[in-house]
Design a protein around this motif. Structure first.
Motif, PDB file in Angstrom:
ATOM      1  N   GLY A 152       9.401 -10.083  -9.778  1.00  0.00           N
ATOM      2  CA  GLY A 152       8.942  -8.891  -9.062  1.00  0.00           C
ATOM      3  C   GLY A 152       7.535  -9.038  -8.491  1.00  0.00           C
ATOM      4  N   PRO A 153       6.542  -9.366  -9.323  1.00  0.00           N
ATOM      5  CA  PRO A 153       5.185  -9.493  -8.796  1.00  0.00           C
ATOM      6  C   PRO A 153       5.044 -10.578  -7.724  1.00  0.00           C
ATOM      7  N   THR A 156       6.384  -8.924  -4.529  1.00  0.00           N
ATOM      8  CA  THR A 156       5.461  -7.902  -4.023  1.00  0.00           C
ATOM      9  C   THR A 156       4.163  -8.534  -3.526  1.00  0.00           C
ATOM     10  N   GLN A 226      -4.726  -5.015  -4.350  1.00  0.00           N
ATOM     11  CA  GLN A 226      -4.646  -5.277  -5.790  1.00  0.00           C
ATOM     12  C   GLN A 226      -3.275  -4.944  -6.364  1.00  0.00           C
ATOM     13  N   ASN A 227      -2.768  -3.772  -5.994  1.00  0.00           N
ATOM     14  CA  ASN A 227      -1.483  -3.343  -6.539  1.00  0.00           C
ATOM     15  C   ASN A 227      -0.378  -4.336  -6.214  1.00  0.00           C
ATOM     16  N   GLN A 230      -0.516  -7.441  -8.261  1.00  0.00           N
ATOM     17  CA  GLN A 230      -0.176  -7.244  -9.678  1.00  0.00           C
ATOM     18  C   GLN A 230       1.292  -6.914  -9.883  1.00  0.00           C
ATOM     19  N   GLY A 231       2.015  -6.637  -8.792  1.00  0.00           N
ATOM     20  CA  GLY A 231       3.436  -6.347  -8.930  1.00  0.00           C
ATOM     21  C   GLY A 231       3.793  -4.885  -8.746  1.00  0.00           C
ATOM     22  N   VAL A 232       2.850  -4.113  -8.206  1.00  0.00           N
ATOM     23  CA  VAL A 232       3.119  -2.687  -8.005  1.00  0.00           C
ATOM     24  C   VAL A 232       3.162  -2.390  -6.511  1.00  0.00           C
ATOM     25  N   VAL A 233       4.265  -1.828  -6.064  1.00  0.00           N
ATOM     26  CA  VAL A 233       4.370  -1.428  -4.654  1.00  0.00           C
ATOM     27  C   VAL A 233       4.044   0.053  -4.579  1.00  0.00           C
ATOM     28  N   ASN A 234       2.892   0.345  -3.987  1.00  0.00           N
ATOM     29  CA  ASN A 234       2.465   1.734  -3.840  1.00  0.00           C
ATOM     30  C   ASN A 234       2.692   2.140  -2.387  1.00  0.00           C
TER      31      ASN A 234
ATOM     32  N   ILE B  93       3.294   7.538  -4.988  1.00  0.00           N
ATOM     33  CA  ILE B  93       4.671   7.073  -5.173  1.00  0.00           C
ATOM     34  C   ILE B  93       4.618   5.552  -5.281  1.00  0.00           C
ATOM     35  N   GLN B  94       5.074   5.021  -6.391  1.00  0.00           N
ATOM     36  CA  GLN B  94       4.978   3.575  -6.547  1.00  0.00           C
ATOM     37  C   GLN B  94       6.080   3.019  -7.434  1.00  0.00           C
ATOM     38  N   TRP B  95       6.315   1.728  -7.274  1.00  0.00           N
ATOM     39  CA  TRP B  95       7.335   1.033  -8.048  1.00  0.00           C
ATOM     40  C   TRP B  95       6.665  -0.128  -8.771  1.00  0.00           C
ATOM     41  N   ASP B  96       6.835  -0.141 -10.078  1.00  0.00           N
ATOM     42  CA  ASP B  96       6.246  -1.196 -10.901  1.00  0.00           C
ATOM     43  C   ASP B  96       7.319  -2.270 -11.114  1.00  0.00           C
ATOM     44  N   THR B  97       7.102  -3.443 -10.558  1.00  0.00           N
ATOM     45  CA  THR B  97       8.126  -4.499 -10.642  1.00  0.00           C
ATOM     46  C   THR B  97       7.858  -5.482 -11.764  1.00  0.00           C
ATOM     47  N   THR B  98       6.810  -5.255 -12.555  1.00  0.00           N
ATOM     48  CA  THR B  98       6.542  -6.195 -13.650  1.00  0.00           C
ATOM     49  C   THR B  98       7.642  -6.077 -14.715  1.00  0.00           C
ATOM     50  N   ARG B 102       4.095  -2.869 -17.135  1.00  0.00           N
ATOM     51  CA  ARG B 102       2.784  -2.662 -17.757  1.00  0.00           C
ATOM     52  C   ARG B 102       1.822  -1.878 -16.880  1.00  0.00           C
ATOM     53  N   PHE B 103       2.180  -1.635 -15.644  1.00  0.00           N
ATOM     54  CA  PHE B 103       1.300  -0.838 -14.790  1.00  0.00           C
ATOM     55  C   PHE B 103       1.853   0.566 -14.583  1.00  0.00           C
ATOM     56  N   ARG B 143      -7.696   5.101 -11.661  1.00  0.00           N
ATOM     57  CA  ARG B 143      -6.340   4.580 -11.409  1.00  0.00           C
ATOM     58  C   ARG B 143      -5.401   4.973 -12.543  1.00  0.00           C
TER      59      ARG B 143
END
Lengths: 261, 628
Positions: A152-153, A156, A226-227, A230-234, B93-98, B102-103, B143
């Motif tokens: 994922g990260p 992204t 940054q997001n 790190q693997g976060v799609v905002n 609105i966000q998607w955490d793909t880890t 962890r985010f 954040r």
């Protein structure tokens, strides 16, 4: 769309039949490879030390050694920094050269719309960036043979790099359109990108409760990245990059339109 | 010419004044702002007066009008884009793909904020001066708090400067830079200092829990001599400091209890923790324990295998729990797995340090656990085939189906690796010394029959302690080498939530106990669980077959499933089910090592990449020149 395709092919041909794209790719790989090698060996060394310490205690290492976060995400940041220098090289000639040689009048009087010309050149420059990113897939690929990476990260991160590159290219095209001098176009692009980049530093030296800092923070092109790394799609971050790209292209359309008038 | 110079000076003065005012430069006097701005205003006015004609001429030209139109249009478009961005960014609105998300907010944080019945304000104090880590902290804080705010409309936050706005921090206790406070109504709780920003979510959630709950739960850890168990042991380096930290974060007050000095469990003890492998329970200790259980007290017992290996008698406590239907095996759980060896290919290995992945899906304690629970040298713990009246049992955790419980301890000892004189090996007895290649020691560790998953833990809920006939302290017995009668075959593994069928023959005579290696098990009386006329509330006894589970290295936040398992279990025992969830976690550990050959190969690849791209460029250039 056909006109966009024609202009795209012409620009891509120009990039890859001249040394420009290869110079960019070579510089990019040299710099990025140095970062990757240093970071990877540092990671391995620290992990070995932590493992040794843990063995002495008889327990697993109590530190988090996440290769995706500490190596791949780090590389995404560094690739973003390298882009800061390379994109002006790619975009400075796109319109400045046409302005200088006088071919811009010819182009604008052709049966193509301004936006089609701009999109063709924009997509061509972005494609060169994408090719550069494709080369960097070697890093996660090699790492995946050593350890388990998080998919994922990585995806992204590349999405973020593409969005970052599109914003950079959009700004570069705008400055290329307002001048006849390629060096001036490149310098203005670099200065603007550097300013947007350094907004992050301004955020950290400012009072966090002031409205200005909040604005600077949301306008900083690196903090938005940054997001993704790190693997976060905002959605807000993606919209920011698309907005910068769209607004830069909108201004470029206006600049070309003013030349016609 | 001189007028234009004045204009440039005006712009420069304005820039200096604005920068001084808005970039937080530390100046002693307001004159640093006022003087440049006043100079800029005067000089700018002079420039305008002397350039009035030119300005009017330019402004009325055709190109100027067109330019103004374009400028206005650009402003409008830019304004619309900024507004859309502000709205969308605010929605977060966000998607955490880890892999371990962890985010995102952890399930426990979500559970806590969704259960809020009042507004919570989280305040962070920033110094707001030149570059400091406190400002980085504030960014990270904001954040993190955005996640809370989007999860619940009852959570809000602010960052204030104690220097610039002392009024805002006046009512906060000990208002220092980097401090965070959670306020609900007239209650304020201080979060730990910013210097450890890595566990920010855990700290904030902990403070929200603290500010919303006034009652404390008492947890007592039994010690031998009242020693300090919260600082690392000189020999082993182990302590219970992470356990205490985790418990305190969930509104437990943690104490130590020396039963030798005060042979009674205090009344405020909700959960008694027994986790000292070397503590030998005597009559008075067991009487205190029985009294605690009789009044509905909860027990979390970790019965270690080490006393057995050291030849010590630990049967008093084992027999005591046996009265409640918990069978603690006189054995060592052995996990069998395949490992890749570069010299031998796939080899069959046995290990006594393992991650137990078979977690009960019906128990509140384990059903939401994501990571396995790590055990280091465990013994089996399972429910008795026939439970005493008023007792029910539930299997919580077991090792894999390839595991077994080795009851012949002599054979186990034969399989030990001798550390020799290597100081590192000597200091690492738990993780290193007990992994043995099965092919090299076939007579020692090969199970006689097909292996099964050995039960590792049982929770026993004694709803009617009087029905369960809490026993007097049994007489200590010497350790016997005779294979015990505790092993369960695959057919006899107790299903989660119920007792094992009666009348089944559970004896085995091969020295191996097969089945899901029991490391944690719980028991309860069905009629009392239904709330019938019990004089005391139900007592829950959670027993696991390894004390190492509670030690620091395995209890670090984000490290495996031990912390979640233990804290869930404690909240379950204290009947605080609202806090049973998955806690904030850190990064995944995917470290790796490189051999010299691999490092060289990497170097070759990294050198080859730019060489290839450069060669491609040269080839293109040469071809282009030839064509020209």
């Amino acid at each position: 769309m056909r006109n966009v395709w024609h202009i795209y092919r012409r620009e891509i041909g120009t990039f890859f039949t001249t040394p420009m794209a290869y110079v960019v790719m070579t510089l990019f790989t040299i710099i990025a490879n140095v970062f990757f090698y240093v970071r990877t060996t540092q990671f391995v060394q620290e992990y070995a030390n932590a493992t040794l310490m843990a063995q002495m205690r008889g327990m697993p290492p109590d530190m988090n050694f996440n290769a995706t976060e500490l190596i791949v995400a780090f590389m995404f940041y560094q690739m973003g920094v390298v882009l800061l220098f390379l994109v002006p090289m790619l975009t400075m000639r796109l319109f400045a050269e046409e302005n200088q040689m006088g071919t811009i009048e010819l182009l604008l009087t052709c049966p193509v719309r301004d936006i089609e010309v701009i999109l063709g050149k924009f997509l061509a420059a972005l494609s060169v960036c994408a090719v550069v990113f494709a080369i960097s897939i070697v890093y996660p690929l090699w790492l995946s043979f050593q350890t388990a990476l998080e998919t994922g990260p990585i995806l992204t991160g590349y999405l973020g790099l593409l969005l970052l590159a599109s914003a950079f290219v959009g700004i570069g095209i705008f400055f290329s359109s307002i001048t006849e001098n390629q060096i001036v176009a490149g310098a203005l692009t670099f200065a603007t990108l550097l300013f947007l980049w350094l907004l992050a530093a301004l955020v950290q030296t400012n009072t966090v409760e002031s409205g200005l800092t909040e604005f600077l923070s949301s306008a900083s092109i690196i903090l938005r990245f940054q997001n993704f790394a790190q693997g976060v799609v905002n959605l807000g971050d993606a919209l920011y990059y698309l907005s910068v790209t769209g607004f830069a292209l909108f201004l470029t359309v206006n600049v070309l339109d003013s030349k016609v008038h | 010419m001189w007028v234009n110079i004045l204009g440039i000076v005006a712009v420069f003065s304005a820039a200096v004044g604005l920068a001084t005012k808005y970039l937080g430069l530390d100046v002693d006097s307001p004159l640093w702002v006022i003087v440049p701005l006043a100079a800029a205003a005067i000089l700018g006015l002079v420039w305008l007066v002397f350039n009035a004609k030119n300005i009017v001429r330019l402004a009325t030209s055709r190109s100027a009008r067109y330019g103004v139109n374009l400028f206005a249009l650009s402003l409008i478009v830019g304004f619309i884009i900024v507004m859309v961005n502000v709205v969308i960014t605010g929605k977060r609105i966000q998607w955490d793909t880890t892999q371990n998300r962890r985010f995102s907010l952890a399930p426990q944080s979500l559970q806590v904020v969704s259960a809020l019945d009042g507004d919570v304000m989280v305040t962070a104090i920033s110094r707001g001066d030149l570059a400091t880590d406190s400002d980085l902290f504030a960014t990270l804080f904001a954040r993190q708090m955005d996640l809370y705010r989007s999860a619940s409309g009852r959570v809000n936050y602010r960052v204030v400067s104690a220097r610039r706005n002392p009024e805002a921090v006046r009512d906060l206790p000990n208002p220092m830079e980097g401090n965070i406070y959670v306020t609900m109504g007239d209650r304020t709780v201080q979060v730990e200092s910013y210097r450890e920003i890595t566990d920010l979510e855990e700290k904030i959630t902990r403070a929200i829990i603290a500010v919303t709950r006034e009652e404390q739960k008492g947890a007592y850890i039994v010690t031998r001599r009242g020693e300090d168990i919260f600082t690392p042991n000189e020999q082993t380096g182990f302590s219970f400091s992470e356990l205490r930290r985790g418990l305190e974060s969930e509104q437990f007050t943690v104490h130590t209890l020396n039963l030798t000095e005060s042979p009674e469990v205090p009344d405020d003890c909700q959960v008694l923790i027994i986790a000292d492998p070397e503590y030998s329970f005597g009559d008075t200790d067991l009487a205190a324990l029985a009294s605690h259980i009789n009044r509905g007290g909860q027990v979390f017992a970790c019965i270690d295998v080490e006393p057995l290996l050291d030849g010590l008698a630990d049967t008093a406590l084992v027999d005591f729990f046996g009265q409640f239907g918990i069978q603690v095996g006189k054995d060592v759980v052995v996990e069998r797995s395949a490992a890749l060896s570069f010299t031998q290919g796939l080899v069959d290995q046995v290990s006594f340090n393992f991650d137990a992945v078979n977690l009960s899906e019906s128990s509140d304690i384990t059903k939401d656990l994501i990571n396995p629970v790590s055990f280091y040298l465990a013994r089996s713990v399972s429910a008795a085939p026939t439970l005493p009246p008023g007792v029910d049992a539930e299997l919580l955790i077991s090792a894999s189906r390839n595991s077994w419980a080795e009851a012949d301890l002599d054979r186990f000892r034969q399989g030990q690796v001798t550390p020799g004189n290597d100081p590192i090996a000597t200091a690492a007895p738990v993780a290193q010394l007990f992994t043995v290649d099965v092919n090299e020691h076939p007579a020692v560790f090969t199970p006689a029959t097909m292996p099964g998953a050995m039960p590792l833990g049982t929770v026993t809920i004694v709803s009617s302690p009087e029905d369960a006939a809490v026993p007097p302290a049994p007489e200590p017995m010497p350790v016997s080498d005779t294979p015990p009668d505790m092993g369960l075959s695959m057919d006899e593994i107790p299903e989660p939530g119920g007792a094992v069928d009666e009348g089944h023959d559970h004896s085995e005579d091969d020295g191996h106990d097969h089945g899901e290696d029991a490391v944690a098990a719980a028991a309860a009386s069905p009629e009392d669980a239904a709330g019938e006329t019990a004089t005391a509330p139900p007592a829950r006894l959670l027993v696991i077959g390894d004390a190492t589970v509670l030690y620091d290295p395995l209890m670090i936040p984000g490290r495996g499933g031990n912390r979640d398992f233990v804290l869930n279990a404690m909240n379950y025992l204290a009947a605080d089910t609202d806090l049973i969830a998955i806690r904030p976690r850190d990064s995944l550990n995917t470290g790796f090592e490189l051999s010299a050959l691999q490092a060289r190969l990497l170097l070759v690849i990294l050198i080859a990449m730019p060489v290839l791209t450069a060669m491609s460029g040269v080839i293109v250039a040469v071809r282009r020149r030839r064509l020209a």
